[in-house]
Design an enzyme around this catalytic site. Sequence first.
Site, PDB file in Angstrom:
ATOM      1  N   PRO A  30      -7.377   3.952  -6.320  1.00 50.24           N
ATOM      2  CA  PRO A  30      -6.877   2.639  -6.243  1.00 50.24           C
ATOM      3  C   PRO A  30      -5.835   2.821  -4.742  1.00 50.24           C
ATOM      4  CG  PRO A  30      -6.342   3.474  -8.381  1.00 50.24           C
ATOM      5  CD  PRO A  30      -6.946   4.526  -7.691  1.00 50.24           C
ATOM      6  N   LYS A  31      -5.673   1.582  -4.151  1.00 47.89           N
ATOM      7  CA  LYS A  31      -4.806   1.517  -3.144  1.00 47.89           C
ATOM      8  C   LYS A  31      -3.356   0.786  -3.411  1.00 47.89           C
ATOM      9  CE  LYS A  31      -4.280  -0.161   1.614  1.00 47.89           C
ATOM     10  NZ  LYS A  31      -2.993  -0.598   1.624  1.00 47.89           N
ATOM     11  N   TRP A  32      -2.536   1.703  -3.646  1.00 57.21           N
ATOM     12  CA  TRP A  32      -1.184   1.342  -4.218  1.00 57.21           C
ATOM     13  C   TRP A  32      -0.235   0.495  -2.931  1.00 57.21           C
ATOM     14  CZ3 TRP A  32      -0.538   2.293  -9.162  1.00 57.21           C
ATOM     15  CH2 TRP A  32      -1.264   3.095  -9.695  1.00 57.21           C
ATOM     16  N   ASP A 183      -3.496  -3.056  -3.887  1.00 58.33           N
ATOM     17  CA  ASP A 183      -4.072  -3.752  -2.727  1.00 58.33           C
ATOM     18  C   ASP A 183      -5.341  -3.659  -2.498  1.00 58.33           C
ATOM     19  OD1 ASP A 183      -2.752  -5.056  -0.933  1.00 58.33           O
ATOM     20  OD2 ASP A 183      -2.113  -3.294   0.369  1.00 58.33           O
ATOM     21  N   GLY A 184      -6.177  -2.675  -3.461  1.00 58.37           N
ATOM     22  CA  GLY A 184      -7.483  -2.811  -3.025  1.00 58.37           C
ATOM     23  C   GLY A 184      -8.019  -1.243  -3.498  1.00 58.37           C
TER      24      GLY A 184
END
Length: 369
Positions: A30-32, A183-184
């Site tokens: 995951p993009k934090w 975020d993505g």
Amino acid sequence: MKLPISPPVEPMLAKSVPRIPTADGMTYEPKWDGFRCIVFRDGEEVELASRGGKLMTRYFPEVVEQARRQLPERCVVDGELIVIQRDRPDGQPQLNFELLAQRIHPAASRVRLLAETTPADFVAFDLLALADESLLDQPYPHRRSRLEAALGHVAPPMHVTQVTTDPATARRWFDRFEGAGLDGLIAKPAELPYEPGKRLMFKVKHKRTVDVVVAGFRWHKSGPVVGSLLLGLYDDAGVLHHVGVSASFPMARRKELLDELEPYRGAGADHPWVHGDHERGQRIPGGVSRWTGGKNLEWEPLRPELVVEVSYDAMEGDRFRHTAQFVRWRPDRKPRSCRYDQLDRPVRFDVDQVLRGDPENGGPTSGPA
């Protein structure tokens, strides 16, 4: 500090790609949405370093204390500082970047108060050094295995991000985790060493478009050209709210925009943002704050008759989380039709589930060692 790697160290970065990349051994996580942070610990000495070598240690005393309690005695760990908002009206814990940004405050008393009222968590996703050993030249799967072994015992507010090597799981994460404020996705090639400052990873972010009203603009600092467009959306009651800006233009385009906006200049005192409807909670362009320093944020109102299509990644409450990107003018749209109900809202999701790596999230918590 006597570590094999000492601050400042630029974090390894990711380049944007339009779709989730696939390759043998590619790892996804995951993009934090937080502050990138490399934690340096040498016994009782702890430093929190951001991009550009800026130290954030004084702003996050609670993270420093947790690093002393939970991280290995001597280590360098790459990760993200996040703030989780738990008192949301819907009861769904979610990342809140605005609360995180408020943590950067010059007053020591305010720093201490915010550390108690909006404490930060730290999410680790790479191990750069352990004891006297630098791991920068080691391939990512080896660093990930060492990270899990060294930090496998940590408990909230310290976390180790979950990862997967399954593209199908990564796609489900991309769709589901946005509802928790993420975020993505980040994608890391299999044999990737850690190269500070290089864009060798990949990032895939959510992108959407929406039609908004252009109700004002700010001048550019370099001269009489457009710096940013001020964007608005109408709510169900017909109130126009300021939702963000579009600002990334080449200089030649900034000059063109001034000509294109000229017919709409000279808006009078009846402009919806000149005074603001505070009783109905109207958002209007703000003034100077501690985040902008002495930057001139004066703006010029425009008659709210222009509609533009912009792309955006996510919303923070009722405004764009980041700067929106200009796509095209929409002369076919009526300003009053630019309402919040256009927005594509993600399904709500509990950020604690993402941090725990629950099986129902759609995949394993880590790839094969």
